[in-house]
Design a protein around this motif. Structure first.
Motif, PDB file in Angstrom:
ATOM      1  N   PRO A  20      52.177  78.009  77.369  1.00  0.00           N
ATOM      2  CA  PRO A  20      51.894  77.628  75.922  1.00  0.00           C
ATOM      3  C   PRO A  20      51.309  78.934  75.184  1.00  0.00           C
ATOM      4  O   PRO A  20      50.494  79.373  75.575  1.00  0.00           O
ATOM      5  CB  PRO A  20      51.020  76.338  75.807  1.00  0.00           C
ATOM      6  N   THR A  76      61.571  73.966  85.527  1.00  0.00           N
ATOM      7  CA  THR A  76      60.101  74.145  85.636  1.00  0.00           C
ATOM      8  C   THR A  76      60.067  75.550  85.165  1.00  0.00           C
ATOM      9  O   THR A  76      58.754  76.205  84.562  1.00  0.00           O
ATOM     10  CB  THR A  76      59.437  74.163  87.004  1.00  0.00           C
ATOM     11  N   ARG A  90      52.979  72.744  84.460  1.00  0.00           N
ATOM     12  CA  ARG A  90      51.900  73.624  84.279  1.00  0.00           C
ATOM     13  C   ARG A  90      50.497  72.833  84.584  1.00  0.00           C
ATOM     14  O   ARG A  90      49.395  73.673  84.859  1.00  0.00           O
ATOM     15  CB  ARG A  90      51.715  74.287  82.750  1.00  0.00           C
ATOM     16  N   ASN A  91      50.382  71.647  84.148  1.00  0.00           N
ATOM     17  CA  ASN A  91      49.196  70.703  84.630  1.00  0.00           C
ATOM     18  C   ASN A  91      49.027  70.709  86.119  1.00  0.00           C
ATOM     19  O   ASN A  91      47.988  70.763  86.447  1.00  0.00           O
ATOM     20  CB  ASN A  91      49.389  69.276  84.203  1.00  0.00           C
ATOM     21  N   ASP A 101      60.723  69.058  75.577  1.00  0.00           N
ATOM     22  CA  ASP A 101      60.148  70.542  75.508  1.00  0.00           C
ATOM     23  C   ASP A 101      61.037  71.702  76.031  1.00  0.00           C
ATOM     24  O   ASP A 101      61.272  72.499  75.421  1.00  0.00           O
ATOM     25  CB  ASP A 101      58.623  70.543  76.633  1.00  0.00           C
ATOM     26  N   THR A 126      48.553  63.614  82.216  1.00  0.00           N
ATOM     27  CA  THR A 126      48.222  64.985  81.877  1.00  0.00           C
ATOM     28  C   THR A 126      47.032  65.718  82.576  1.00  0.00           C
ATOM     29  O   THR A 126      46.525  66.771  82.471  1.00  0.00           O
ATOM     30  CB  THR A 126      47.891  65.074  80.247  1.00  0.00           C
ATOM     31  N   THR A 180      59.434  69.103  84.025  1.00  0.00           N
ATOM     32  CA  THR A 180      59.751  70.195  83.032  1.00  0.00           C
ATOM     33  C   THR A 180      58.575  70.921  82.739  1.00  0.00           C
ATOM     34  O   THR A 180      57.478  70.807  83.478  1.00  0.00           O
ATOM     35  CB  THR A 180      60.286  69.576  81.663  1.00  0.00           C
ATOM     36  N   TRP A 181      58.363  71.893  81.915  1.00  0.00           N
ATOM     37  CA  TRP A 181      57.387  72.530  81.543  1.00  0.00           C
ATOM     38  C   TRP A 181      56.112  72.150  81.472  1.00  0.00           C
ATOM     39  O   TRP A 181      54.882  72.369  82.027  1.00  0.00           O
ATOM     40  CB  TRP A 181      57.508  73.502  80.359  1.00  0.00           C
ATOM     41  N   ASN A 182      55.812  71.000  80.897  1.00  0.00           N
ATOM     42  CA  ASN A 182      54.655  70.306  80.344  1.00  0.00           C
ATOM     43  C   ASN A 182      53.751  69.867  81.634  1.00  0.00           C
ATOM     44  O   ASN A 182      52.705  70.315  81.915  1.00  0.00           O
ATOM     45  CB  ASN A 182      54.695  69.472  79.310  1.00  0.00           C
ATOM     46  N   GLN A 183      54.514  69.198  82.494  1.00  0.00           N
ATOM     47  CA  GLN A 183      53.703  68.602  83.725  1.00  0.00           C
ATOM     48  C   GLN A 183      53.577  69.823  84.631  1.00  0.00           C
ATOM     49  O   GLN A 183      52.745  69.573  85.363  1.00  0.00           O
ATOM     50  CB  GLN A 183      54.523  67.393  84.264  1.00  0.00           C
ATOM     51  N   THR A 232      61.690  64.815  77.671  1.00  0.00           N
ATOM     52  CA  THR A 232      61.874  66.182  78.215  1.00  0.00           C
ATOM     53  C   THR A 232      62.296  66.985  77.109  1.00  0.00           C
ATOM     54  O   THR A 232      63.011  67.775  77.087  1.00  0.00           O
ATOM     55  CB  THR A 232      63.185  65.939  79.289  1.00  0.00           C
ATOM     56  N   TRP A 289      46.089  80.003  80.347  1.00  0.00           N
ATOM     57  CA  TRP A 289      47.209  79.583  81.262  1.00  0.00           C
ATOM     58  C   TRP A 289      48.102  80.767  81.761  1.00  0.00           C
ATOM     59  O   TRP A 289      48.703  80.455  83.056  1.00  0.00           O
ATOM     60  CB  TRP A 289      48.191  79.175  80.044  1.00  0.00           C
TER      61      TRP A 289
END
Length: 428
Positions: free
Chosen positions: A291, A284, A263-264, A63, A234, A258-261, A61, A299
């Motif tokens: 990014p 989130t 957005r996916n 990010d 991912t 969190t952000w990374n997952q 986490t 994105w």
């Protein structure tokens, strides 16, 4: 099936000034060394006070954890540069535990035994909950980036934990109420909960949201089967496709990553043609959801319309509480463009703990204990954060500072605040 519509409310700028002032924490009234600590030090003759830090800056986490830690450190550095409190400089002894619970345990023991800190700023749900019994035995007040409902307990289980923002469960309850009030059509709003099963943070509020929907929103909100996707997946499109083979696409999703997952999941849902209002809890939301780089516009398009829980201010908001942050950034040759909302979140959380420690020092002098900090925390009443977050209050019977949130929405790559602060009880 909808109830009376709740009119959309706009952002209100707080009229009062930031009430926190120049604060610092205490670890026993030591003399400062010539070595600079996380929070800074002004010289050999300064009295040093300590706070511990357990941060995730490089783990799962990181990010959102890295800017949060940066904001917390910046707050105490700013205090030191402005004289600290009553002659005390603060030393924030913080380490990166990389989201490893066993490493968090090691850092905690060092903070307790070597540094003898009377207060700790932690981070994750799994490690914060794992440390609950120890901090009670050691009488060390603890705040963290976790807003697990379990930490609201003021009894034997969590008597030294404090939540500085609405719990994940209160956030989700508020989102469910917002959906109930804003959903259009004659059928109940179909809502899917998206998370990783068994992950302490991601799964934390889900049982509470299911219970709340069943008890309060029957016939208005209909929960679908859960969408279970691991944080490390991912390419979640396969999981979404598999889920959709057996289920009708939801009208709304409530995501807790969190952000990374996040957005996916949103990207792949839209690739599959889901006509869904994607929503998420507080980790989130924020600038890092989109990014930077050569594929930025893709994105921006994929995430357009996403709605997230906003517990703390964005740097671009014109709020009284932003003035000290701007002053700090200016002293570093930086501006608000160099930070994000999670920096503000870390700064604000650190400042709330600072207020408790200021009270403890005022009452007891520099040589304070964890019990003194606990008493200071529990005397905070309607603390004005200058708009950086909802005002907070604590007491011996209340360790949840607030249950209020705002909602923000991405429009053309920019966050817009679409509600004022509200709690789920405001809409019932």
């Amino acid at each position: 099936m909808k109830r009376s519509r709740w009119s959309k409310i706009s952002t209100v700028v707080a009229s009062s000034v930031l009430a926190i002032g120049l604060l610092a924490g205490c670890g026993g009234g030591e003399e400062a060394s010539t070595d600079s600590a996380d929070g800074g030090s002004s010289g050999d003759s300064a009295k040093v006070v300590k706070i511990g830090g357990i941060f995730d800056e490089s783990g799962a986490t990181g990010d959102v954890g890295a800017p949060y830690a940066e904001g917390a450190r910046a707050y105490y550095e700013y205090l030191n540069a402005n004289g600290g409190f009553d002659g005390y400089q603060i030393e924030l002894v913080g380490e990166d535990y990389a989201y490893d619970i066993s490493r968090a345990q090691q850092i905690y023991q060092s903070l307790r035994d070597r540094h003898k800190v009377p207060a700790i700023i932690g981070w994750g749900t799994g490690d914060t909950e794992a440390l609950r019994s120890q901090i009670i035995n050691d009488e060390i007040p603890f705040i963290s980036g976790s807003y697990s409902e379990n930490l609201k307990d003021t009894g034997s289980e969590s008597g030294f934990n404090y939540l500085t923002a609405a719990s994940y469960s209160d956030q989700g309850r508020a989102v469910l109420e917002w959906i109930a009030e804003n959903h259009e059509g004659d059928k109940p709003a179909r809502v899917a909960l998206v998370y990783q099963e068994g992950h302490p943070f991601s799964e934390s509020p889900m049982a509470d949201l299911k219970a709340y929907a069943a008890e309060n929103l029957a016939g208005v909100v209909e929960l679908t089967p859960d969408i279970l996707i691991e944080l490390g997946d991912t390419d979640p499109q396969t999981s979404l496709q598999s889920w959709a083979r057996s289920n009708e696409v939801p009208d709304y999703t409530i995501i807790n990553y969190t952000w990374n997952q996040t957005r996916n999941v949103v990207r792949d849902g839209k690739r599959l043609g889901w006509d869904t209002q994607f929503m998420g809890l507080n980790w989130t939301a924020g600038e890092g959801l989109i990014p930077t780089g050569s594929d930025n516009q893709q994105w921006v398009d994929s995430l357009d319309g996403f709605i997230g829980v906003v517990t703390h201010a964005f740097p671009f908001e014109d709020l009284p509480g932003m003035d000290p942050i701007k002053e700090y950034l200016d002293s570093k040759g930086k501006s608000i463009e160099d930070i994000n909302q999670k920096f503000v979140q870390g700064w604000t959380s650190a400042s709330i703990f600072g207020e408790a420690i200021r009270i403890a020092i005022e009452e007891k002098g520099g040589d304070i204990t964890g019990l003194d900090v606990k008493a200071g925390m529990e005397s905070i009443n309607d603390l004005d954060l200058g708009g950086l977050g909802s005002n907070v209050s604590f007491s011996p019977d209340n360790h949840a500072g607030t249950d209020k949130i705002r909602l923000g929405q991405l429009k053309d790559g920019q966050w817009e605040i679409i509600t004022d602060y509200f709690s789920f009880s405001d809409l019932k």
